[in-house]
Design an enzyme around this catalytic site. Structure first.
Site, PDB file in Angstrom:
ATOM      1  N   ASP A 129       1.979  -2.405  -4.227  1.00 27.48           N
ATOM      2  CA  ASP A 129       2.010  -2.439  -5.694  1.00 27.48           C
ATOM      3  C   ASP A 129       2.204  -1.087  -6.378  1.00 27.48           C
ATOM      4  O   ASP A 129       1.565  -0.101  -6.018  1.00 27.48           O
ATOM      5  CB  ASP A 129       0.683  -2.973  -6.247  1.00 27.48           C
ATOM      6  CG  ASP A 129       0.323  -4.321  -5.723  1.00 27.48           C
ATOM      7  OD1 ASP A 129       1.046  -4.841  -4.872  1.00 27.48           O
ATOM      8  OD2 ASP A 129      -0.701  -4.861  -6.162  1.00 27.48           O
TER       9      ASP A 129
ATOM     10  N   GLU B  57      -2.934 -11.956  -9.921  1.00 26.74           N
ATOM     11  CA  GLU B  57      -3.074 -10.530  -9.681  1.00 26.74           C
ATOM     12  C   GLU B  57      -2.290  -9.732 -10.717  1.00 26.74           C
ATOM     13  O   GLU B  57      -1.429 -10.254 -11.435  1.00 26.74           O
ATOM     14  CB  GLU B  57      -2.563 -10.176  -8.277  1.00 26.74           C
ATOM     15  CG  GLU B  57      -3.273 -10.946  -7.168  1.00 26.74           C
ATOM     16  CD  GLU B  57      -2.888 -10.472  -5.784  1.00 26.74           C
ATOM     17  OE1 GLU B  57      -3.817 -10.124  -5.022  1.00 26.74           O
ATOM     18  OE2 GLU B  57      -1.690 -10.428  -5.457  1.00 26.74           O
TER      19      GLU B  57
END
Length: 504
Positions: free
Chosen positions: A64, A236
């Site tokens: 990420d 998320e």
């Protein structure tokens, strides 16, 4: 963020969730620090499959994007990073900087594990008014400390992101389970406070918190909307953005993307400083219809410009992509705009205008049913942008190929106004669940033509309508870049321009 156990078809592969059974304080009680030579690895950036126009670390695992912030002419890109290897683990914040969003310089690792656990995803803000007391214009990072429980912690930098000091009062939001993570923070002018969005993981939904000093946080509200056909999945990497008189909430979900594994969805609505209320819609609505755009969030401190980057991979096969000594790339940076289509808000994304910095001159391409070589010369292009303007009076098929007859193809259904891509065994190297014969997206265009911008790199293809009404991101692993084009069906105007590698 946390990777996921995949749905029934691949649930037996527990390796798809590398974080599920890992507790850094039990499995490795001494926080592992990067070795000096690992702080910014060396590479010629010319390995097989190495992206030439996308950010990758010189070596080791990345996922990420984190903490993206713009300050003093520099774009900071932090990211989930393993300083010690090419698989998920030892989660830290890697760091890269750019003056133009295109050319990146890898910096020393910014944050590594401590007694509270791994350093998961988060965000950075510039505290221009010194609300936290660390100094005017301090760069303040909020992130998830993960050691079974997922708690929110704080660190700050007063030297432009080169060095961070951890707040002695960590965690700033305590928590006793493993489903609260990925804080995205912004200043809400209307209520004169900082607002934090936190994802609830497998519990699904987003929690909102507020603070006047970035250190003491109060719970504001909880947001959740059921997703059609997706009763159980992880939420998320949230990001709440004001765009004109609307607010947009980005959320990544896994498993449960558009096709398989990971995907990015969004909600439009209103935020009053406490509560986000979504417009009525049949959710989920996808930002990208491909397999490989996940965990995307926007840079902070960029004014009215909303610039996003995503992790170009998918948790269903992320540990198996055939890349070494690095693993994973970021998407090209994208500018987000909010438009309308069929009386509904539509979040659009296009590659940032800064891509012109590495672009050559447009060249016309003869679009025929026999293979046409793109950018013919003594060597293959590093990467390129193909622009296709197709009539929508009949169906069309487009194939990109190389000398080994590896090919990536996609079709335009003129009546349905859809694009369907095909990633099969003919595309190049495949493995596990990577082969997806049909990846479909709505074009969301009106009129008699559609213009597509297709960005081709050594191991990825990103397709956009010119206005950004549709985007599709897919990894591919051919032995050499596709440099031949075949178009059949409707009349088409084709142009191509070379994109120079960013590593020179």
């Amino acid at each position: 963020m946390v990777a996921a156990v995949m749905a029934a078809a691949i649930a037996a592969c527990s390796s798809d969730d590398p974080k599920q059974d890992y507790n850094p304080l039990i499995d490795d009680p001494k926080p592992e620090q990067p070795k000096p030579e690992d702080e910014a690895g060396q590479s010629g950036y010319d390995e097989l499959y190495r992206p030439q126009i996308h950010f990758t670390p010189a070596k080791n695992w990345m996922n990420d994007p984190n903490g993206m912030v713009y300050v003093d002419g520099t774009y900071h890109l932090f990211y989930q990073y393993n300083p010690q290897g090419n698989q998920w683990g030892n989660m830290s914040w890697g760091h890269a900087t750019s003056a133009d969003l295109i050319h990146w310089k890898e910096q020393a690792v910014a944050l590594t594990r401590d007694e509270l656990g791994d350093i998961f995803s988060g965000s950075c803000v510039i505290d221009k008014d010194n609300t936290a007391g660390f100094g005017a214009n301090a760069m303040v990072a909020l992130y998830t400390s993960a050691s079974g429980a997922q708690q929110q912690s704080l660190a700050y930098s007063t030297d432009g992101g080169k060095n961070f000091t951890r707040y002695t009062g960590n965690p700033v939001i305590k928590n006793d389970d493993d489903n609260l993570r990925d804080p995205k923070v912004f200043w809400h002018e209307g209520s004169k406070k900082w607002v934090m969005a936190l994802a609830k993981g497998w519990k699904m939904g987003v929690e909102f918190y507020g603070s006047t000093d970035l250190k003491t946080w109060q719970h504001l509200s909880t947001f959740f909307v059921p997703l059609a056909g997706r009763p159980s999945l992880q939420w998320e990497c949230p990001d709440l953005i004001q765009m004109g008189d609307k607010w947009v909430l980005l959320v990544s979900v896994n498993p449960g993307g558009p096709i398989l594994g990971s995907g990015m969805m969004y909600f439009t609505g209103q935020f009053d400083g406490t509560t986000f209320t979504a417009d009525e819609h049949n959710y989920p609505v996808w930002l990208d219809y491909g397999m490989d755009n996940y965990a995307g969030v926007t840079w902070s401190n960029t004014g009215n410009r909303h610039i996003m980057i995503g992790w170009m991979n998918n948790w269903s096969y992320s540990g198996d992509v055939p890349c070494s000594p690095w693993r994973s790339a970021m998407t090209l940076p994208r500018e987000l705009t909010l438009n309308e289509y069929e009386d509904m808000p539509l979040l659009c994304s296009t590659v940032v205008k800064e891509i012109d910095k590495i672009a050559g001159q447009w060249q016309s391409v003869e679009s025929t049913s026999t293979a046409t070589t793109l950018l013919a010369g003594s060597k293959l292009p590093a990467a390129y942008q193909l622009r296709l303007t197709l009539n929508l009076d009949k169906n069309s098929s487009i194939a990109l190929m190389n000398a080994s007859d590896e090919r990536f193809s996609f079709d335009i259904n003129a009546q349905e106004r859809t694009l369907t891509a095909h990633r099969t065994g003919n595309t190049g190297k495949t493995f596990g669940t990577f082969s997806i014969p049909s990846i479909q997206a709505p074009l969301c265009v009106k009129g008699e033509t559609v213009t597509l911008d297709v960005f081709v790199d050594q191991s990825s293809i990103e397709i956009f309508t010119q206005e950004g009404t549709m985007s599709m991101t897919n990894l591919v692993f051919p032995q050499t870049i596709y440099n031949q084009l075949i178009i059949t069906g409707a009349d088409c105007k084709a142009q191509v321009r070379e994109l120079k590698r960013i590593w020179d």
